[in-house]
Design a protein around this motif. Structure first.
Motif, mmCIF file in Angstrom:
data_model
loop_
_atom_site.group_PDB
_atom_site.id
_atom_site.type_symbol
_atom_site.label_atom_id
_atom_site.label_comp_id
_atom_site.label_asym_id
_atom_site.label_seq_id
_atom_site.Cartn_x
_atom_site.Cartn_y
_atom_site.Cartn_z
ATOM 1 N N GLN A 83 -15.210 -32.577 25.192
ATOM 2 C CA GLN A 83 -15.759 -31.342 24.627
ATOM 3 C C GLN A 83 -14.642 -30.400 24.177
ATOM 4 O OE1 GLN A 83 -18.369 -29.171 27.218
ATOM 5 N NE2 GLN A 83 -18.859 -27.619 25.683
ATOM 6 N N ALA A 84 -13.627 -30.239 25.019
ATOM 7 C CA ALA A 84 -12.500 -29.372 24.664
ATOM 8 C C ALA A 84 -11.749 -29.948 23.467
ATOM 9 C CB ALA A 84 -11.561 -29.222 25.854
ATOM 10 N N ARG A 85 -11.630 -31.262 23.417
ATOM 11 C CA ARG A 85 -10.940 -31.902 22.290
ATOM 12 C C ARG A 85 -11.685 -31.633 20.982
ATOM 13 N NH1 ARG A 85 -9.564 -37.877 23.534
ATOM 14 N NH2 ARG A 85 -8.301 -36.774 25.065
ATOM 15 N N GLN A 86 -13.030 -31.699 21.043
ATOM 16 C CA GLN A 86 -13.822 -31.444 19.845
ATOM 17 C C GLN A 86 -13.657 -30.005 19.376
ATOM 18 O OE1 GLN A 86 -15.424 -33.654 17.995
ATOM 19 N NE2 GLN A 86 -15.970 -32.021 16.558
ATOM 20 N N GLN A 87 -13.570 -29.053 20.305
ATOM 21 C CA GLN A 87 -13.346 -27.651 19.944
ATOM 22 C C GLN A 87 -12.025 -27.483 19.203
ATOM 23 O OE1 GLN A 87 -13.676 -25.827 23.852
ATOM 24 N NE2 GLN A 87 -15.667 -24.945 23.348
#
Length: 304
Positions: free
Chosen positions: A165-169
């Motif tokens: 999720q953080a990577r997608q952000q």
């Protein structure tokens, strides 16, 4: 217009030649990926670009200037987000941001607030650095890099260790940086990340660029063939004669074939199955990736 130009770049650490005559040009307004395994020379390259490390040979130009001798002129036009970021534990996010903001007195007054909000850090201002999660520290790292509103943004492995999720952000934010007219250089050892984000990539191995183009073109040129696999009921199938098929393997009801023209192969395969009353099941397709490109060019897997 080329924002970055490298010609015959060389860097040595003792007897180890980290960069071996690298040539590269990066255009204005693109997301450019430096792709390679750990130790390939990615971080050394961006540190030389940022004027943080002296080269041993070759020519380097950033906005037409040598970063070694014109670092003061380039410091407001480019920014490097380092791979590792740490700070005094008891300092709050607000205090860190104010410190970095003071380095750029001409930056738009609301820029810091906008960047922090977009990276989901607005509610973390009074939190001490030691209490931030790994993902929050990395997002703060990127926010500090952007405070001065640089034209060239260098992100050195910005998503290493982050959850999906953080990577997608981070991916979404990188696209927004480019949409604002900036040039982004992204180093990564995640092949799928480069395929998603980058307009062009340079694959680096042992301090040299071994291929450079947009990911799709590299895969088309070097990636090899598409793998098609399926199971089917008993029946007579002659896959070797289908268009594009170069190799066929069968083990019981499980089939695998490789094709240079997957679309036509599948069309002919389904037509043959209908004609012969064969039911195809569990059909899967594996298209070539940058991993296949790296394997084809170097003879080894990316993480070997």
């Amino acid at each position: 217009m080329a924002v970055v130009e490298l010609h015959h770049l060389v860097k040595r650490y003792g007897h180890v030649e980290a960069l071996r005559g690298m040539d590269l040009e990066i255009a204005e307004g693109e997301i450019f990926g430096l792709l390679g395994p750990n130790g390939a020379g990615k971080t050394t390259t961006v540190e030389i670009l940022a004027g943080l490390r002296a080269r041993d040979g070759g020519d380097v130009r950033v906005f037409g200037l040598d970063p070694e001798s014109h670092r003061a002129q380039l410091i407001t036009r480019m920014a490097l987000q380092p791979q590792h970021f740490d700070f005094v534990e008891n300092v709050t996010v607000r205090e860190i941001v104010r410190l970095f903001g003071a380095l750029y007195p001409n930056a738009p007054s609301d820029r810091v607030d906008r960047v922090l909000e977009r990276l989901g850090l607005s509610d973390r201002l009074n939190v001490r650095f030691q209490a931030l999660s790994g993902g929050q520290r990395q997002r703060l790292n990127i926010a500090l890099t952007l405070i001065g509103d640089p034209q060239l943004v260098i992100l050195d492995e910005p998503t290493t260790g982050l959850d999906p999720q953080a990577r997608q952000q981070i991916h979404e934010f990188v696209r927004e940086i480019r949409a604002a007219g900036k040039t982004v250089i992204l180093t990564t050892h995640y092949l799928e990340e480069a395929e998603k984000l980058c307009d062009r990539v340079a694959i680096i191995d042992h301090g040299q660029v071994i291929a450079c183009d947009c990911p799709r073109e590299l895969v088309a040129r070097f990636g090899g063939q598409t793998r098609i696999e399926f199971t089917c009921s008993d029946g007579d199938l002659s896959l070797a004669g289908l268009p594009g098929v170069t190799e066929v393997l069968r083990e019981g009801n499980a089939w695998v074939c490789w094709s240079t023209d997957a679309g036509h192969t599948l069309e002919a395969l389904f037509a043959m199955a209908r004609e012969r009353g064969v039911r195809l099941e569990q059909v899967g397709i594996r298209t070539p990736t940058l991993e296949d490109v790296f394997l084809q060019l170097t003879g080894r897997h990316f993480r070997d």
